[in-house]
Design an enzyme around this catalytic site. Structure first.
Site, PDB file in Angstrom:
ATOM      1  N   ARG A   1      60.234  52.326  54.318  1.00  0.00           N
ATOM      2  CA  ARG A   1      59.868  53.174  53.174  1.00  0.00           C
ATOM      3  C   ARG A   1      61.154  53.761  52.618  1.00  0.00           C
ATOM      4  O   ARG A   1      61.816  54.539  53.306  1.00  0.00           O
ATOM      5  CB  ARG A   1      58.910  54.270  53.653  1.00  0.00           C
ATOM      6  CG  ARG A   1      58.423  55.215  52.570  1.00  0.00           C
ATOM      7  CD  ARG A   1      57.524  56.289  53.199  1.00  0.00           C
ATOM      8  NE  ARG A   1      57.022  57.227  52.214  1.00  0.00           N
ATOM      9  CZ  ARG A   1      57.718  58.279  51.758  1.00  0.00           C
ATOM     10  NH1 ARG A   1      58.937  58.517  52.192  1.00  0.00           N
ATOM     11  NH2 ARG A   1      57.185  59.099  50.861  1.00  0.00           N
TER      12      ARG A   1
ATOM     13  N   LYS B   1      67.097  60.809  54.655  1.00  0.00           N
ATOM     14  CA  LYS B   1      66.725  61.961  55.489  1.00  0.00           C
ATOM     15  C   LYS B   1      67.946  62.661  56.091  1.00  0.00           C
ATOM     16  O   LYS B   1      69.039  62.121  56.144  1.00  0.00           O
ATOM     17  CB  LYS B   1      65.709  61.531  56.550  1.00  0.00           C
ATOM     18  CG  LYS B   1      64.336  61.341  55.891  1.00  0.00           C
ATOM     19  CD  LYS B   1      63.218  61.117  56.844  1.00  0.00           C
ATOM     20  CE  LYS B   1      61.911  61.004  56.023  1.00  0.00           C
ATOM     21  NZ  LYS B   1      60.794  60.541  56.834  1.00  0.00           N
TER      22      LYS B   1
HETATM   23  C1  7PJ Z   1      57.519  59.775  55.351  1.00  0.00           C
HETATM   24  C2  7PJ Z   1      56.307  59.712  54.687  1.00  0.00           C
HETATM   25  C3  7PJ Z   1      57.718  58.913  56.473  1.00  0.00           C
HETATM   26  C4  7PJ Z   1      55.515  58.057  56.069  1.00  0.00           C
HETATM   27  C5  7PJ Z   1      57.548  61.221  53.782  1.00  0.00           C
HETATM   28  C6  7PJ Z   1      60.539  61.706  52.359  1.00  0.00           C
HETATM   29  C7  7PJ Z   1      59.741  62.775  52.991  1.00  0.00           C
HETATM   30  N1  7PJ Z   1      55.308  58.861  55.025  1.00  0.00           N
HETATM   31  N2  7PJ Z   1      56.338  60.636  53.701  1.00  0.00           N
HETATM   32  N3  7PJ Z   1      56.687  58.089  56.788  1.00  0.00           N
HETATM   33  N4  7PJ Z   1      58.296  60.703  54.760  1.00  0.00           N
HETATM   34  N5  7PJ Z   1      54.560  57.208  56.441  1.00  0.00           N
HETATM   35  O1  7PJ Z   1      60.100  61.072  51.407  1.00  0.00           O
HETATM   36  O2  7PJ Z   1      61.685  61.517  52.804  1.00  0.00           O
HETATM   37  O3  7PJ Z   1      58.747  58.907  57.162  1.00  0.00           O
HETATM   38  S1  7PJ Z   1      58.001  62.513  52.719  1.00  0.00           S
END
Ligand code: 7PJ
Length: 291
Positions: A266, A232
């Site tokens: 994640r 990010k």
């Molecule tokens: C997140 C997400 C996050 C959860 C994305 C990316 C942007 N779902 N989906 N938490 N970020 N739960 O893949 O960097 O931080 S999309």
């Protein structure tokens, strides 16, 4: 595992996801499989179902505990996608992944996509809207899927335009606590609920740092916390690199989030994250032994 923070979760806590049950005695790795043409860090690379499957299998071999498939990009400024288009992207991949040995999560905010995904074998719904869409609570409550409830200020199209809070940590905690209560009241079992502060979703770099430091407070809400920091822009700001070059910074971020109590990280870079978490475990677990 003796981590340097007190745990409000029971010592043998598990997360239930469909037919799966994952012990929370070590941080879990959720590997990202994007099937969108426009995700900011790897958009367009995995749109073809065969390629997405190959990528998913690689992430499993590298140590992913959960896979997260997303058919709608939620990067800052992203345009919404129709139900039909999202299903067209997600379903072929899900059908191929359904029989895998790891639980599959689907990143969606649409009740129709939730229901169809769960019917096709998804074990978790990852919702950046925290089940606030009409019918979303019911779509998950009528199943045995787990859910990740994420905080976002505003909507993806505009969320990064001057986000403001009086107290970001207190506001995120209050929101997530409220959504967890709503989910439980709708009939979703407590051991299927995960909370996520939503790094980058209506947050400045300073807000993101405040939330990382506050992970022990988020965890004190009594649910496993997911941290999505991978690649990010916070790391772009800290180390001055483009998304694809943020692997080392992201690995450090995942490690430090796990040390502060994140139960799930994640990530895009599963192999690097796995190694760093194994080192954390060896050092922090006083019962660790090479025998
Ligand atoms: C997140 C997400 C996050 C959860 C994305 C990316 C942007 N779902 N989906 N938490 N970020 N739960 O893949 O960097 O931080 S999309």
């Amino acid at each position: 595992m003796a981590l340097p923070h007190s745990s409000p979760l029971p010592p043998h806590a598990v997360l239930k996801l469909g037919r799966f049950s994952l012990a929370l005695d070590r941080p879990l790795i959720m590997g990202v499989v994007n099937v969108t043409p426009d995700s900011f860090s790897d958009g367009g690379r995995f749109l073809d179902p065969a390629q997405a499957l190959e990528h998913a299998n690689r992430l499993i071999a590298e140590g992913a505990d959960i896979l997260d498939i997303g058919g709608e990009s939620s990067r800052p400024g992203a345009a919404p996608v129709s139900v039909e288009e999202e299903l067209r992207r997600v379903m072929p991949v899900l059908e191929k992944l359904g029989g895998l040995a790891v639980p599959v999560s689907v990143d969606t905010s649409k009740p129709e996509v939730m229901r169809r995904s769960i019917a096709a074998g998804a074990s978790m719904i990852n919702d950046i809207l925290a089940l606030q869409a009409p019918g979303a609570l019911e779509a998950v409550a009528g199943s045995d899927a787990a859910v990740c409830l994420m905080h976002m200020l505003g909507e993806p199209r505009t969320m990064q335009k001057d986000p403001r809070y009086d107290d970001v940590v207190a506001e995120v905690c209050a929101f997530l606590g409220g959504r967890a209560q709503a989910a439980a009241a709708a009939g979703i079992a407590r051991d299927r609920i995960v909370l996520d502060p939503g790094f980058g979703f209506g947050k400045t770099p300073q807000h993101n740092l405040d939330l990382i430091r506050a992970l022990p407070r988020l965890r004190a809400l009594g649910y496993p916390v997911l941290a999505g920091l991978s690649r990010k822009s916070l790391f772009g700001k800290i180390v001055g690199r483009e998304a694809a070059e943020r692997v080392h910074a992201s690995t450090a971020g995942a490690l430090l989030a796990a040390q502060r109590g994140a139960a799930i990280v994640r990530v895009h870079d599963v192999a690097a994250t796995r190694d760093s978490l194994l080192v954390l475990r060896a050092i922090d677990d006083s019962t660790f032994s090479f025998e």
